[in-house]
Design a protein around this motif. Structure first.
Motif, PDB file in Angstrom:
ATOM      1  N   GLY A  55      20.788  47.552   7.596  1.00 30.54           N
ATOM      2  CA  GLY A  55      20.856  46.133   7.269  1.00 30.54           C
ATOM      3  C   GLY A  55      21.581  45.286   8.288  1.00 30.54           C
ATOM      4  O   GLY A  55      21.511  44.059   8.247  1.00 30.54           O
ATOM      5  N   GLY A  56      22.290  45.927   9.226  1.00 32.90           N
ATOM      6  CA  GLY A  56      23.008  45.185  10.255  1.00 32.90           C
ATOM      7  C   GLY A  56      22.119  44.831  11.433  1.00 32.90           C
ATOM      8  O   GLY A  56      20.929  45.156  11.469  1.00 32.90           O
ATOM      9  N   ASP A  59      20.445  47.754  13.298  1.00 26.36           N
ATOM     10  CA  ASP A  59      19.424  48.346  12.424  1.00 26.36           C
ATOM     11  C   ASP A  59      18.169  47.478  12.393  1.00 26.36           C
ATOM     12  O   ASP A  59      17.048  47.986  12.530  1.00 26.36           O
ATOM     13  N   SER A 202      27.527  45.643   9.529  1.00 25.96           N
ATOM     14  CA  SER A 202      27.416  44.243   9.130  1.00 25.96           C
ATOM     15  C   SER A 202      27.081  44.069   7.662  1.00 25.96           C
ATOM     16  O   SER A 202      27.604  43.171   6.998  1.00 25.96           O
ATOM     17  N   SER A 203      26.185  44.903   7.139  1.00 27.63           N
ATOM     18  CA  SER A 203      25.752  44.742   5.746  1.00 27.63           C
ATOM     19  C   SER A 203      26.908  44.834   4.754  1.00 27.63           C
ATOM     20  O   SER A 203      27.072  43.942   3.914  1.00 27.63           O
ATOM     21  N   GLN A 207      28.514  41.781   2.390  1.00 27.55           N
ATOM     22  CA  GLN A 207      28.694  41.934   0.944  1.00 27.55           C
ATOM     23  C   GLN A 207      30.138  41.662   0.536  1.00 27.55           C
ATOM     24  O   GLN A 207      30.399  41.093  -0.533  1.00 27.55           O
ATOM     25  N   GLU A 219      30.580  37.323  12.274  1.00 29.59           N
ATOM     26  CA  GLU A 219      29.394  38.158  12.126  1.00 29.59           C
ATOM     27  C   GLU A 219      28.289  37.744  13.086  1.00 29.59           C
ATOM     28  O   GLU A 219      28.140  36.573  13.416  1.00 29.59           O
ATOM     29  N   ALA A 223      22.735  38.955  11.143  1.00 18.25           N
ATOM     30  CA  ALA A 223      23.129  39.235   9.764  1.00 18.25           C
ATOM     31  C   ALA A 223      23.587  37.980   9.034  1.00 18.25           C
ATOM     32  O   ALA A 223      23.423  37.869   7.816  1.00 18.25           O
TER      33      ALA A 223
END
Length: 341
Positions: A55-56, A59, A202-203, A207, A219, A223
């Motif tokens: 999710g980052g 990725d 990052s994900s 969150q 960030e 993301a």
């Protein structure tokens, strides 16, 4: 010669075949056999290791590049997440992999430039243990807060940090990431003390800001942009030297931070590396294919929408750039006395 010995001598035809086989074996050992006489690369799936959580930024880019690369080379490109230690775990795995073109890593400013000066014991050398393949592009970080935060500007963050030294927390994608150093440099230049909270990518950091576990987040635009566009995050500034094209109303840290933060700039980058010793023909093929992918209009538009400035630079240019980045960050880390938590 006696008849029984003469019968053991090879015929001229057999002798010629034997000499031909020996000659071919010699050529194969020297790497001079034509490609069709050896196993063509790629003959099996290629592993693209992402040394951060799913999710980052790394990725997302790995899956974008991998999907298109798979179509070009005719074999699956399998994205494999091996997160932890600011990118060190996954990168170390690739550093020790066979240099045969079947294992790549999505290298970043942290895993392949910053960490070597930040961590006292590195399991790999980011320069000696890797073969640069291609630079995907560069991108800024964004200073963001939850949409429910009372802070509306960089000055609000600085004021809160001065009022409560060490209590205002900033999250990052991990120790040694550009997000981590963006926050540390911000604190040093502004003359405030912030509490760094590292995550495994990052994900989970995103969150954490959504859930209120941290106060602010530095960030990557990849993301952060979806959260800003959905109204869940508020962007206070960009860490680049100029404003982001997608966020023209968001100032730079240097613009919004006052005299102390004049000259502030941190830009991250994403690249592809292979283990050192990977054969040049394979590296050049990968570099050419990835370069073509990055130059495709659809891909350039996609990267731009994520706040990435596309590159596509090949092995030699990436190698020179990486070495300059290692030296640059070593100096900053020493000057700012930055340490991993």
């Amino acid at each position: 010669m006696p008849m029984h010995l003469r019968s053991l001598q090879p015929s001229p035809r057999r002798r010629a075949i034997g000499l031909w086989i020996c000659a071919l074996a010699g050529l194969g050992a020297s790497g001079l056999l034509p490609a069709h006489a050896q196993e063509a690369w790629p003959a099996k799936p290629v592993s693209y290791v992402v040394p951060f959580a799913a999710g980052g930024t790394t990725d997302v880019l790995g899956r974008l590049i991998g999907q298109r690369l798979s179509q070009m080379i005719g074999q699956p490109v399998v994205v494999e997440n091996r997160a932890g230690a600011g990118g060190n775990i996954g990168s170390d795995y690739v550093a020790k992999a066979a240099p045969d073109g079947y294992t790549l890593v999505g290298g970043t400013i942290s895993s392949h430039a910053i960490n070597v000066s930040l961590y006292p014991k590195m399991p790999y050398d980011p320069v000696k243990n890797f073969q640069p393949v291609a630079l995907i592009g560069t991108l800024p970080n964004l200073l963001v807060v939850n949409a429910n935060s009372p802070w509306k500007s960089v000055q609000d963050v600085i004021a809160a940090a001065r009022a409560r030294p060490g209590a205002v927390s900033f999250g990052s994608a991990g120790n040694g990431t550009s997000q981590h150093l963006a926050g540390e440099l911000f604190a040093v230049m502004a003359g405030v003390k912030l509490l760094h909270v590292p995550f495994k990518g990052s994900s989970p950091a995103v969150q954490a800001l959504m859930g209120g576990q941290v106060d602010v987040l530095f960030e990557n635009s990849v993301a952060a942009m979806p959260m800003i566009q959905s109204g869940k995050f508020r962007a206070l500034a960009t860490t680049a030297a100029r404003r982001a094209r997608e966020l023209p109303d968001v100032p730079t840290v240097a613009e919004a931070g006052g005299p102390k933060l004049a000259g502030y700039e941190i830009v991250s980058w994403q690249a592809v590396f292979a283990p050192a010793g990977t054969p040049a023909p394979i590296v050049n093929r990968l570099a050419a294919d990835i370069g073509k992918i990055i130059q495709e209009p659809d891909m350039r538009a996609r990267l731009a929408s994520l706040g990435i400035d596309p590159s596509g630079a090949g092995p030699a240019e990436l190698a020179a750039f990486q070495k300059s980045e290692v030296a640059r960050w070593a100096q900053l880390i020493k000057t700012a006395n930055i340490r991993p938590e």
